[in-house]
Scaffold this motif. Structure first.
Motif, PDB file in Angstrom:
ATOM      1  N   MET A  10       0.780  -1.321  -0.030  1.00  0.00           N
ATOM      2  CA  MET A  10       0.077  -0.134  -0.005  1.00  0.00           C
ATOM      3  C   MET A  10       0.903   1.088   0.000  1.00  0.00           C
ATOM      4  O   MET A  10       1.773   1.427   0.750  1.00  0.00           O
ATOM      5  N   PRO A  11       0.793   2.094  -0.807  1.00  0.00           N
ATOM      6  CA  PRO A  11       1.552   3.335  -1.106  1.00  0.00           C
ATOM      7  C   PRO A  11       1.087   4.115   0.085  1.00  0.00           C
ATOM      8  O   PRO A  11       0.403   4.129   0.772  1.00  0.00           O
ATOM      9  N   GLU A  12       2.326   5.187   0.317  1.00  0.00           N
ATOM     10  CA  GLU A  12       1.944   5.964   1.424  1.00  0.00           C
ATOM     11  C   GLU A  12       0.874   7.094   0.959  1.00  0.00           C
ATOM     12  O   GLU A  12       0.573   7.223  -0.088  1.00  0.00           O
ATOM     13  N   ARG A  20       8.126   7.762   6.064  1.00  0.00           N
ATOM     14  CA  ARG A  20       6.866   8.205   5.525  1.00  0.00           C
ATOM     15  C   ARG A  20       6.676   9.703   5.749  1.00  0.00           C
ATOM     16  O   ARG A  20       7.209  10.271   6.931  1.00  0.00           O
ATOM     17  N   PRO A  21       6.084  10.558   4.908  1.00  0.00           N
ATOM     18  CA  PRO A  21       5.835  11.886   5.131  1.00  0.00           C
ATOM     19  C   PRO A  21       5.243  12.237   6.499  1.00  0.00           C
ATOM     20  O   PRO A  21       5.457  13.352   6.923  1.00  0.00           O
ATOM     21  N   ASP A  22       4.340  11.348   6.802  1.00  0.00           N
ATOM     22  CA  ASP A  22       3.640  11.675   8.214  1.00  0.00           C
ATOM     23  C   ASP A  22       4.352  11.270   9.363  1.00  0.00           C
ATOM     24  O   ASP A  22       4.102  11.488  10.357  1.00  0.00           O
ATOM     25  N   GLY A  23       5.847  11.013   9.188  1.00  0.00           N
ATOM     26  CA  GLY A  23       6.464  10.736  10.400  1.00  0.00           C
ATOM     27  C   GLY A  23       6.720   9.359  10.503  1.00  0.00           C
ATOM     28  O   GLY A  23       7.401   8.940  11.752  1.00  0.00           O
ATOM     29  N   GLY A  24       6.175   8.429   9.744  1.00  0.00           N
ATOM     30  CA  GLY A  24       6.574   7.148   9.950  1.00  0.00           C
ATOM     31  C   GLY A  24       5.492   6.481  10.771  1.00  0.00           C
ATOM     32  O   GLY A  24       5.687   5.053  11.212  1.00  0.00           O
TER      33      GLY A  24
END
Ligand SMILES: C[S@@+](CC[C@H](N)C(=O)[O-])C[C@H]1O[C@@H](n2cnc3c(N)ncnc32)[C@H](O)[C@@H]1O
Length: 257
Positions: A1-3, A171-175
Motif C-alpha cells: 500500500m503506498p504512502e 513516510r511523510p507523516d513521520g513514519g
C-alpha cells in the motif's frame, strides 16, 4: 500500500467507503506508474500462472480496487469486487474497451462489502486478496469466506504489508504504521493462524521486495550494495533479504483440501 498522499490527509474524518473512493480515484485511476505496485502485481500474476498452469483459471479477486491487476492476468473468467463504488466504476469503464482472447469472458466488477457478499453457486479456482486483508473489519470471517469460495484443490493467495518492515519505511507523516482505514496489520503468526482457522493448507509463506530506509534498514537496503555487488550479487542479496523476512510484503499461498 503506498504512502498516503498529502491531498488525502483531510480524509481522517471520512467514513470507510468515502476514504476508499478517494484513495482509489487518487492512486488507482490510471494504470500503475509506481514500481512498487507494479512489482507486486507482476509477482501475483506469475504466482497465479504457476498454480493454474492451464492459463485459464476462474478467478475471484476480493478488494480489486480499480481492477489494474485483473488487466494483467490470464483467466477464463474473472470477478472482482470492492467496497469502493468509485473504484468499480473505473474498473467497469476500462473493461468495456478490453481486447480479450476468444473464449475468455469479459471481467466483471461489483461494488459490495465482502463481509456481506453473496457468492455465485460455482466456486473459483483461485481466490485472492492483494494488499487489503489489513483493511477488513473482521479478518477471520474474511479469510473463512475466501476459503469457502475456492474449489476443493484450488488456491487462496493473500499479499499484505509486512508490519515489521513497514515500521522502517520513512513516510511523510513521520513514519506511523498506518494508512487509511486499516483495521489491523497482520504479523506472520497471525496470518498463519487465520489460514489455519479457515481450514486451508498453508503451502508457502514468504516475503518479497525488501524495503525500508530507517535504522539498520538504511544500511541493508543502501543502493551502495548494487554498485559493490553487481547485478548478480545484488539479486542474490535481495533473495537473501526476502528469505530472512525483510520484504515489504508477505505472500501467502494456501490450498483447499
Ligand atoms: C490498499 S487498497 C488495495 C486495492 C487493490 N487490491 C490494489 O492493490 O490496488 C484496499 C482496498 O480494499 C477495499 N476494501 C476495504 N474494505 C473492504 C470490504 N469490506 N469489502 C470489499 N473491499 C474492501 C478498499 O475499497 C480498497 O480498494
Amino acid at each position: 500500500m503506498p504512502e498516503t498522499p498529502a491531498y488525502a490527509e483531510r480524509s481522517w474524518e471520512m467514513d470507510e467507503r468515502s476514504w476508499w473512493d478517494l484513495w482509489n480515484s487518487s492512486w488507482r485511476a490510471e494504470e500503475l506508474k509506481d514500481e512498487i505496485s507494479t512489482e507486486l502485481f507482476e509477482h501475483v500474476a506469475r504466482l497465479i500462472d504457476e498454480v493454474a498452469p492451464s492459463g485459464a483459471p476462474r478467478i475471484l479477486e476480493v478488494a480489486c480496487g480499480t481492477g489494474i491487476l485483473s488487466r494483467g492476468l490470464r483467466f477464463s473468467s474473472y470477478h472482482g469486487l470492492d467496497l469502493s463504488a468509485a473504484a468499480i466504476e473505473i474498473a467497469n469503464k476500462k473493461a468495456e474497451s478490453l481486447a480479450l482472447p476468444q473464449g475468455v469472458s469479459r471481467p466483471t466488477y461489483e461494488a459490495t462489502d465482502f463481509h456481506e457478499w453473496e457468492p455465485p453457486a460455482e466456486p473459483f479456482d483461485v481466490v485472492m486478496c492483494v494488499d487489503a486483508i489489513s483493511c477488513f473489519r473482521d479478518q477471520a470471517l474474511v479469510t473463512k469466506k475466501l476459503a469457502k469460495h475456492v474449489r476443493s484443490g484450488g488456491f487462496v493467495i493473500l499479499t499484505t504489508i509486512n508490519p515489521f518492515v513497514w515500521k522502517y519505511i520513512r513516510r511523510p507523516d513521520g513514519g506511523k504504521c498506518q494508512c487509511g482505514p486499516v483495521s489491523h496489520w497482520l504479523t506472520k503468526p497471525e496470518l498463519h493462524a487465520l489460514v489455519e482457522g479457515a481450514k486451508l493448507k498453508l503451502q508457502r509463506s514468504y516475503t518479497i521486495m525488501p524495503r525500508g530506509n530507517r535504522g539498520i534498514f538504511r544500511i541493508i537496503n543502501s543502493h551502495h550494495w548494487n554498485r559493490v555487488l553487481g547485478k548478480r550479487g545484488a539479486d542474490t542479496f535481495k533473495k537473501l533479504k526476502e528469505r530472512a523476512g525483510l520484504g515489504q510484503y508477505r505472500v501467502i499461498l494456501a490450498q483447499k483440501a
